[in-house]
Motif scaffolding. Sequence first.
Motif, PDB file in Angstrom:
ATOM      1  N   LYS A 201     -81.261  34.963 -27.739  1.00 47.27           N
ATOM      2  CA  LYS A 201     -80.942  36.195 -27.025  1.00 47.27           C
ATOM      3  C   LYS A 201     -80.260  37.179 -27.957  1.00 47.27           C
ATOM      4  N   ARG A 202     -80.794  38.385 -28.017  1.00 48.91           N
ATOM      5  CA  ARG A 202     -80.178  39.456 -28.783  1.00 48.91           C
ATOM      6  C   ARG A 202     -79.056  40.096 -27.990  1.00 48.91           C
ATOM      7  N   VAL A 203     -78.205  40.825 -28.679  1.00 45.96           N
ATOM      8  CA  VAL A 203     -77.059  41.490 -28.054  1.00 45.96           C
ATOM      9  C   VAL A 203     -77.276  42.995 -28.040  1.00 45.96           C
ATOM     10  N   GLY A 204     -77.025  43.612 -26.899  1.00 48.44           N
ATOM     11  CA  GLY A 204     -77.063  45.060 -26.778  1.00 48.44           C
ATOM     12  C   GLY A 204     -75.769  45.564 -26.167  1.00 48.44           C
ATOM     13  N   ILE A 205     -75.495  46.860 -26.315  1.00 44.56           N
ATOM     14  CA  ILE A 205     -74.262  47.453 -25.783  1.00 44.56           C
ATOM     15  C   ILE A 205     -74.622  48.639 -24.895  1.00 44.56           C
TER      16      ILE A 205
END
Length: 400
Positions: A263-267
């Motif tokens: 899972k990638r991280v986004g903001i």
Amino acid sequence: MPPPPTLPNEILEEIFMRLPPDEPAFLVRATLASKHWFGLLTGPAFRSRYRDFHGAPSMLGFFRSWTPYSAWGEEGLEPLFVSTSNFVACIPGKEEDQYDEYGEWGYSIREKEEDWGYSGRDAWDCRHGRVVLGDRDVTDTKLAVLDPVTGRWRELCVPKDYDSHGAAVLCAVPGCHHRTCHEGPFRVIVVGMNINKGDSVAYVYVSLPMTDQWSQPPSQWSQPCPGLHLGFDAIFQPMPPVLTEEALYFTLMYDDDDGDDDKRVGILKYDLHSKCLSLIDVPLMETDIACNAILMGMEDGSLGFAHLDGLTLNLWSRKMGSDGTTTWTHLRVINLEELLPIQNLKQRLGLIGSVEGSDIIFMTMDFGICQISLKSLEWKKIWKEEYFGALLPYMSFNDP
């Protein structure tokens, strides 16, 4: 024999002022010693001076946000709140006969303990003396906002059914110092996510802050700002948002383009002034595995980003440069193998939370839950070895 002379109130206050705020039982015991001390320590003048003297509220304990099935311990369901001091949180349901059928604010009180922090109920956000509780596993989501000091709480229905939710609680008193804001009005901000075939859309709803009452769900919730199209499918990480620079920052998770399970991280940013959403970049585009990264509210007021790479902790800060553009700056690299007595080097570490406006983070490791000061590199174990999604520190004064 004449009684011993009593000290002037000014001297007594200076003595009691130095009792640690993270051990509220000390002040409580002092109030029971005499009627004179009781009147002095419970008066508004002393309480105000005590909070000013100690500055920011202390951590009295923490709430937990669960990962799937992690609420079950060896002896059954684990408690929602863990005290790290002598503070005992007032959570409705522990004593069925202490509440009427309807709470003093007109909402029905749940009488079963499992409805409060158990059976899927977990903490979504904790700030300004209150905690937001919700259930991420149901479509008809209801949120409850609890004041752990007084036991007062409100229940709100999420305005609309979304595939994923994030929520925040904020004090609604202008110019408040946030030391006793559990005594005043506040608002709840809900961000909902609709997953739509590679282009999720996020919406925002804000409750109406009114003294001693809530906005009525769902018809009287304020209208959301126009939905933000993300361009990818995302859900909210079970981590509370970070409040800094007059904005709320939520952590998102989305699938890797390579098609694997990482899972990638986004903001996702919600600006409290413009009342609109936007996506901001992360300092490392290759950042994967959501439990390896958390957002932080730094001491200087900037947005921080902590990332674990094996046993190495990297710290970043998002600041505005001289040219007016905002960029990430790599602040520090910390070798955790040299700092902590890690026994099993193969067991993966996890970042599970931080204290807003400080240098404190929380991590899981093979010997338990650890609190680390990034400035002094001092650390201490605060809980047993256990796995859960997020640790939400409860910061408050609990004087008489």
